[in-house]
Design an enzyme around this catalytic site. Structure first.
Site, PDB file in Angstrom:
ATOM      1  N   THR A   3      -2.025 -10.619  14.203  1.00  0.00           N
ATOM      2  CA  THR A   3      -2.896  -9.739  13.426  1.00  0.00           C
ATOM      3  C   THR A   3      -2.725  -9.996  11.928  1.00  0.00           C
ATOM      4  O   THR A   3      -1.598 -10.096  11.451  1.00  0.00           O
ATOM      5  CB  THR A   3      -2.526  -8.282  13.755  1.00  0.00           C
ATOM      6  OG1 THR A   3      -2.835  -8.068  15.122  1.00  0.00           O
ATOM      7  CG2 THR A   3      -3.296  -7.303  12.900  1.00  0.00           C
ATOM      8  N   SER A  48      -7.962  -1.316   0.868  1.00  0.00           N
ATOM      9  CA  SER A  48      -8.988  -1.571   1.877  1.00  0.00           C
ATOM     10  C   SER A  48      -9.765  -0.321   2.272  1.00  0.00           C
ATOM     11  O   SER A  48     -10.437   0.272   1.454  1.00  0.00           O
ATOM     12  CB  SER A  48      -8.331  -2.238   3.092  1.00  0.00           C
ATOM     13  OG  SER A  48      -9.306  -2.628   4.013  1.00  0.00           O
ATOM     14  N   HIS A  49      -9.601   0.094   3.509  1.00  0.00           N
ATOM     15  CA  HIS A  49     -10.377   1.210   4.064  1.00  0.00           C
ATOM     16  C   HIS A  49      -9.645   2.536   3.935  1.00  0.00           C
ATOM     17  O   HIS A  49     -10.147   3.559   4.391  1.00  0.00           O
ATOM     18  CB  HIS A  49     -10.643   0.919   5.540  1.00  0.00           C
ATOM     19  CG  HIS A  49      -9.379   0.513   6.234  1.00  0.00           C
ATOM     20  ND1 HIS A  49      -8.869  -0.770   6.114  1.00  0.00           N
ATOM     21  CD2 HIS A  49      -8.486   1.218   6.950  1.00  0.00           C
ATOM     22  CE1 HIS A  49      -7.715  -0.827   6.769  1.00  0.00           C
ATOM     23  NE2 HIS A  49      -7.464   0.355   7.287  1.00  0.00           N
ATOM     24  N   ARG A  99       0.851  -1.202   0.000  1.00  0.00           N
ATOM     25  CA  ARG A  99       0.000   0.000   0.000  1.00  0.00           C
ATOM     26  C   ARG A  99       0.873   1.233   0.000  1.00  0.00           C
ATOM     27  O   ARG A  99       1.745   1.380   0.852  1.00  0.00           O
ATOM     28  CB  ARG A  99      -0.882   0.039   1.243  1.00  0.00           C
ATOM     29  CG  ARG A  99      -1.990  -0.953   1.161  1.00  0.00           C
ATOM     30  CD  ARG A  99      -2.975  -0.769   2.285  1.00  0.00           C
ATOM     31  NE  ARG A  99      -3.793  -1.963   2.359  1.00  0.00           N
ATOM     32  CZ  ARG A  99      -4.576  -2.264   3.373  1.00  0.00           C
ATOM     33  NH1 ARG A  99      -4.666  -1.442   4.400  1.00  0.00           N
ATOM     34  NH2 ARG A  99      -5.285  -3.369   3.359  1.00  0.00           N
ATOM     35  N   LYS A 116     -11.752 -12.128   5.353  1.00  0.00           N
ATOM     36  CA  LYS A 116     -12.873 -11.702   6.174  1.00  0.00           C
ATOM     37  C   LYS A 116     -13.948 -11.167   5.238  1.00  0.00           C
ATOM     38  O   LYS A 116     -13.661 -10.833   4.087  1.00  0.00           O
ATOM     39  CB  LYS A 116     -12.430 -10.675   7.199  1.00  0.00           C
ATOM     40  CG  LYS A 116     -11.709  -9.474   6.633  1.00  0.00           C
ATOM     41  CD  LYS A 116     -11.135  -8.660   7.779  1.00  0.00           C
ATOM     42  CE  LYS A 116     -10.392  -7.446   7.295  1.00  0.00           C
ATOM     43  NZ  LYS A 116      -8.939  -7.606   7.359  1.00  0.00           N
ATOM     44  N   ASP A 146     -14.351  -6.165   3.028  1.00  0.00           N
ATOM     45  CA  ASP A 146     -14.068  -7.267   3.956  1.00  0.00           C
ATOM     46  C   ASP A 146     -14.351  -6.913   5.414  1.00  0.00           C
ATOM     47  O   ASP A 146     -14.477  -7.795   6.249  1.00  0.00           O
ATOM     48  CB  ASP A 146     -12.641  -7.816   3.762  1.00  0.00           C
ATOM     49  CG  ASP A 146     -11.566  -6.764   3.873  1.00  0.00           C
ATOM     50  OD1 ASP A 146     -11.898  -5.576   4.054  1.00  0.00           O
ATOM     51  OD2 ASP A 146     -10.377  -7.139   3.773  1.00  0.00           O
ATOM     52  N   ARG A 147     -14.459  -5.621   5.734  1.00  0.00           N
ATOM     53  CA  ARG A 147     -14.763  -5.256   7.123  1.00  0.00           C
ATOM     54  C   ARG A 147     -16.262  -5.005   7.306  1.00  0.00           C
ATOM     55  O   ARG A 147     -16.970  -4.764   6.334  1.00  0.00           O
ATOM     56  CB  ARG A 147     -14.025  -3.976   7.515  1.00  0.00           C
ATOM     57  CG  ARG A 147     -12.542  -4.140   7.495  1.00  0.00           C
ATOM     58  CD  ARG A 147     -11.870  -2.882   7.991  1.00  0.00           C
ATOM     59  NE  ARG A 147     -10.434  -3.146   8.112  1.00  0.00           N
ATOM     60  CZ  ARG A 147      -9.595  -2.433   8.842  1.00  0.00           C
ATOM     61  NH1 ARG A 147     -10.041  -1.389   9.514  1.00  0.00           N
ATOM     62  NH2 ARG A 147      -8.326  -2.748   8.906  1.00  0.00           N
ATOM     63  N   ASP A 178     -13.170  -2.180   0.339  1.00  0.00           N
ATOM     64  CA  ASP A 178     -13.089  -3.410  -0.453  1.00  0.00           C
ATOM     65  C   ASP A 178     -14.017  -4.500   0.057  1.00  0.00           C
ATOM     66  O   ASP A 178     -13.997  -5.623  -0.460  1.00  0.00           O
ATOM     67  CB  ASP A 178     -11.648  -3.927  -0.504  1.00  0.00           C
ATOM     68  CG  ASP A 178     -11.144  -4.369   0.856  1.00  0.00           C
ATOM     69  OD1 ASP A 178     -11.532  -3.747   1.863  1.00  0.00           O
ATOM     70  OD2 ASP A 178     -10.360  -5.333   0.927  1.00  0.00           O
ATOM     71  N   GLU A 196     -11.299 -10.546  13.929  1.00  0.00           N
ATOM     72  CA  GLU A 196     -10.316  -9.608  14.440  1.00  0.00           C
ATOM     73  C   GLU A 196     -11.067  -8.413  15.004  1.00  0.00           C
ATOM     74  O   GLU A 196     -12.134  -8.041  14.506  1.00  0.00           O
ATOM     75  CB  GLU A 196      -9.410  -9.125  13.318  1.00  0.00           C
ATOM     76  CG  GLU A 196      -8.524 -10.194  12.728  1.00  0.00           C
ATOM     77  CD  GLU A 196      -7.415  -9.560  11.897  1.00  0.00           C
ATOM     78  OE1 GLU A 196      -6.353  -9.283  12.456  1.00  0.00           O
ATOM     79  OE2 GLU A 196      -7.626  -9.339  10.696  1.00  0.00           O
ATOM     80  N   ASP A 202     -16.342  -1.721   4.483  1.00  0.00           N
ATOM     81  CA  ASP A 202     -15.264  -0.811   4.077  1.00  0.00           C
ATOM     82  C   ASP A 202     -15.070  -0.777   2.567  1.00  0.00           C
ATOM     83  O   ASP A 202     -15.833  -1.386   1.812  1.00  0.00           O
ATOM     84  CB  ASP A 202     -13.962  -1.162   4.794  1.00  0.00           C
ATOM     85  CG  ASP A 202     -13.357  -2.459   4.286  1.00  0.00           C
ATOM     86  OD1 ASP A 202     -14.126  -3.330   3.855  1.00  0.00           O
ATOM     87  OD2 ASP A 202     -12.118  -2.591   4.328  1.00  0.00           O
ATOM     88  N   SER A 208     -10.505  -5.507  14.549  1.00  0.00           N
ATOM     89  CA  SER A 208     -10.492  -4.418  13.588  1.00  0.00           C
ATOM     90  C   SER A 208     -11.647  -4.539  12.587  1.00  0.00           C
ATOM     91  O   SER A 208     -11.468  -4.311  11.413  1.00  0.00           O
ATOM     92  CB  SER A 208      -9.164  -4.422  12.858  1.00  0.00           C
ATOM     93  OG  SER A 208      -8.920  -5.719  12.328  1.00  0.00           O
TER      94      SER A 208
HETATM   95  C1  G1P Z   1      -5.070  -3.722  10.190  1.00  0.00           C
HETATM   96  C2  G1P Z   1      -5.824  -4.435  11.287  1.00  0.00           C
HETATM   97  C3  G1P Z   1      -5.754  -5.918  11.068  1.00  0.00           C
HETATM   98  C4  G1P Z   1      -6.272  -6.258   9.680  1.00  0.00           C
HETATM   99  C5  G1P Z   1      -5.537  -5.446   8.632  1.00  0.00           C
HETATM  100  C6  G1P Z   1      -6.126  -5.643   7.242  1.00  0.00           C
HETATM  101  O1  G1P Z   1      -3.720  -4.106  10.209  1.00  0.00           O
HETATM  102  O2  G1P Z   1      -5.323  -4.092  12.558  1.00  0.00           O
HETATM  103  O3  G1P Z   1      -6.495  -6.566  12.074  1.00  0.00           O
HETATM  104  O4  G1P Z   1      -6.100  -7.611   9.406  1.00  0.00           O
HETATM  105  O5  G1P Z   1      -5.624  -4.063   8.948  1.00  0.00           O
HETATM  106  O6  G1P Z   1      -7.467  -5.244   7.183  1.00  0.00           O
HETATM  107  P1  G1P Z   1      -2.587  -3.221  10.886  1.00  0.00           P
HETATM  108  O7  G1P Z   1      -2.674  -1.854  10.276  1.00  0.00           O
HETATM  109  O8  G1P Z   1      -2.947  -3.148  12.347  1.00  0.00           O
HETATM  110  O9  G1P Z   1      -1.310  -3.961  10.623  1.00  0.00           O
HETATM  111 ZN    ZN Z   2     -10.808  -4.019   3.788  1.00  0.00          ZN
END
Ligand code: G1P
Ligand code: ZN
Length: 583
Positions: free
Chosen positions: A350, A118-119, A24, A382, A287-288, A285, A369, A283, A371
């Site tokens: 994580t 992702s988000h 990213r 997820k 998955d959340r 993409d 998780e 979110d 998150s």
């Molecule tokens: C964060 C979340 C983690 C999740 C990941 C991808 O990662 O804490 O649980 O799997 O995003 O969505 P982190 O930024 O903490 O490494």
């Molecule tokens: Zn995501």
């Protein structure tokens, strides 16, 4: 080599190391000449461990964020240049992360290239991301991401087919030089999957017989809008106003597509204003997820525990639950369910990738998780919409015997059975990398000092005291392949069973992000409706004082607070005590 295939000389770029969930970076970084090409070539070069890029079938798609279409055209050119046999691409390049995972599995692809951050916000000045998923549909494990990173450090050229762009709007088969390309409907396979998992009939009859139970799904302008539309409106027959912000937009409507109490403001506002019993968001993409009803917020840690507890109301789990799991910082709520039901339960680092091996080995059915990630072994990611429909399925099942039950009743019933884990997370985003490292170094120093164990600390604002019981820098040994992942977070455990965890984010695109997780368990019924802010106040104060976090990071307040509380009207900021969403 066919005459249209060219080998383009290039030089390695620094920092193409995939993080918790792929590479990213800012869009501007990906837009540099050769940057995206190098990374895609490195992915293809790393496939041999999985059977080789030559002859591979890859799934391609993403959340539709800015730069997705140019990136897909680059992938097409490089895939064709490297002898990949087939690409299955989502219509207009759109595939939610869970949908992509499903398609990799369903069509037995070699893997998939997912275009998402992702988000994280999208747009020309925001973030882009590329993630490789393997044959089981899940994120590439560390040996593959390490191999990708290794290749990016020594790359000298990449191979491309020199041909005009492919039309991503035409569903069906096309050829692109030596490559077969199939553009598929982004939604259809996923709807079919969820239909096979949940009791749509039960949910539908509950929703229709209870018109006062209003539902609102907020796509936050991310990828899930079309999926939610097809399922909530199309399959479950909900009215049109049950979804909002459902058109995917390349910059997520200028917002931050993260379903939590800070960023999913659009959902929270409407839920509170219109007295909506069941609100949910996903979110960028897909998955959340966040589950939020009028006066009712479910922490993801509670959510996965509740889904596990009610699993037998979901047809997919009728054959039995194979095991449960959570990421280390996630609260132990799911552990209590596992204990009561005699299921195996795993604590992994994580990142969703750590669940995959357990699922493939048939030892894990439901996991989550803190998150806002919840899911099961139906895919290897997820799954936001899955979690939302799981909750609707559970509420519909609960109402068969307990009329009028909604989110709050299910939560309180759960606490009465298992006790309550107060949980919160503070994020300090984009702090200096030096400050974050100094905080971690200081934790290492504290943890190495034997006199730290048994030391006691008093909170200032409440009469509570905490004594250090145990300190750990979390290491995970995968029970299936015995691979070891070290340095997965600093855990500070107190004698009353509460704990705090510190770790550095692996998904940020700039500077460092420190995550501070706080958990306290109670079996005292008087605590079950207490606001989280109150329940955790003393613990937070003590942890901040012990670790000197504000000094190291130069921040007196976190950027985001993930709060849990039964009554949203009582959700207050832990630091300033102001209501988070004033009514
Ligand atoms: C964060 C979340 C983690 C999740 C990941 C991808 O990662 O804490 O649980 O799997 O995003 O969505 P982190 O930024 O903490 O490494
Ligand atoms: Zn995501």
């Amino acid at each position: 080599m066919s005459s249209d295939i060219k080998e383009i000389p290039t030089k390695p770029f620094d920092g193409q190391k995939p993080g918790t969930s792929g590479l990213r970076k800012r869009v501007k970084v990906f837009e540099q000449e050769h940057y995206t090409e190098n990374f895609v070539q490195a992915i293809l070069d790393s496939i041999p461990a999985q059977g080789g890029a030559k002859g591979a079938t890859l799934v391609v798609g993403g959340d539709g964020r800015y730069f997705s279409v140019p990136a897909i055209q680059i992938i097409l050119r490089i895939a064709a240049g490297n002898g990949v046999s087939k690409l299955i691409i989502g219509h207009q390049g759109i595939l939610s992360t869970p949908a992509a995972s499903n398609i990799i599995r369903k069509y037995k692809a070699t893997g998939g290239i997912l275009l998402t951050a992702s988000h994280n916000p999208g747009g020309p000045n925001a973030d882009f991301g590329i993630k490789y998923n393997v044959q089981n549909g899940g994120p590439a494990p560390e040996n593959v991401t390490n191999s990708i990173y290794g290749r990016t450090k020594s790359i000298t050229s990449y191979k491309v087919l020199d041909a005009p762009p492919v039309d991503l709007s035409k569903i069906g088969d096309q050829t692109y030089g030596p490559l077969k390309v199939t553009i598929i409907d982004s939604v259809a396979d996923y709807v079919e999957l969820l239909r096979s998992i949940f009791d749509f009939g039960l949910i539908k009859s509950f929703l229709h017989s209870t018109p006062s139970f209003k539902v609102l799904f907020d796509g936050l302008h991310g990828v899930t809008g079309p999926y939610a539309k097809a399922i909530l409106l199309g399959e479950l027959g909900l009215p049109r106003d049950s979804i909002q912000n459902f058109e995917p937009s390349p910059n997520f409507g200028g917002g931050h597509p993260d379903p939590n109490l800070t960023y999913a403001h659009s959902l929270v506002e409407v839920v509170e204003k219109n007295n909506i019993q069941f609100g949910a968001a996903s979110d960028g993409d897909g998955d959340r997820n966040m589950i939020y009803g009028k006066g009712a917020f479910v922490t993801p840690s509670d959510s996965v525990a509740i889904i596990a507890d009610w699993a037998d109301s979901i047809p997919y789990f009728k054959g039995g639950v194979k095991g449960l799991a959570r990421s280390m910082p996630t609260s132990a709520a799911i552990d209590y369910v596992a204990e009561a039901k005699g299921y195996e339960v795993f604590e992994v680092p994580t990142g969703w990738k750590f669940f995959g091996n357990l699922m493939d080995a048939g030892r894990l059915s439901i996991c989550g998780e803190e998150s806002f990630g919840t899911g099961s072994d139906h895919i290897r990611e997820k799954d936001g919409i899955w979690a939302v429909i799981a909750w609707l399925n559970i509420i519909a099942a609960a109402n068969q015997t307990n009329k009028g039950w909604g989110i709050n009743e299910i939560l309180l019933d759960h606490y009465q059975k298992y006790g309550r884990s107060f949980f919160s997370r503070y994020d300090y985003e984009e702090v200096s990398s030096e400050g974050a490292q100094a905080l971690i170094d200081n934790l290492d120093k504290l943890f190495a000092d034997p006199s730290f164990i048994s030391s006691s600390y008093n909170a200032k604002s409440v009469s509570e005291s905490f004594t250090v019981a145990k300190v750990t820098n979390f290491t995970y040994t995968d029970p299936i392949d015995n691979s070891v992942s070290k340095n997965q977070g600093h855990i500070l455990q107190f004698t009353d069973g509460s704990r705090v965890v510190f770790r550095l984010s692996g998904t940020g695109s700039q500077g460092a992000t420190v995550r501070f997780y706080i958990e306290r368990y109670s079996k005292d019924p008087a605590q079950y409706e207490r606001p989280t802010a109150e329940g955790l106040k003393g613990l937070i104060e003590v942890a901040l004082a012990i670790t000197k976090l504000p000094e190291f990071l130069g921040r007196s307040e976190p950027t985001v607070i993930t709060v849990s509380g039964v009554l949203s009207s009582r959700l207050v900021c832990h630091l300033c005590a102001n209501p988070i969403y004033p009514q």
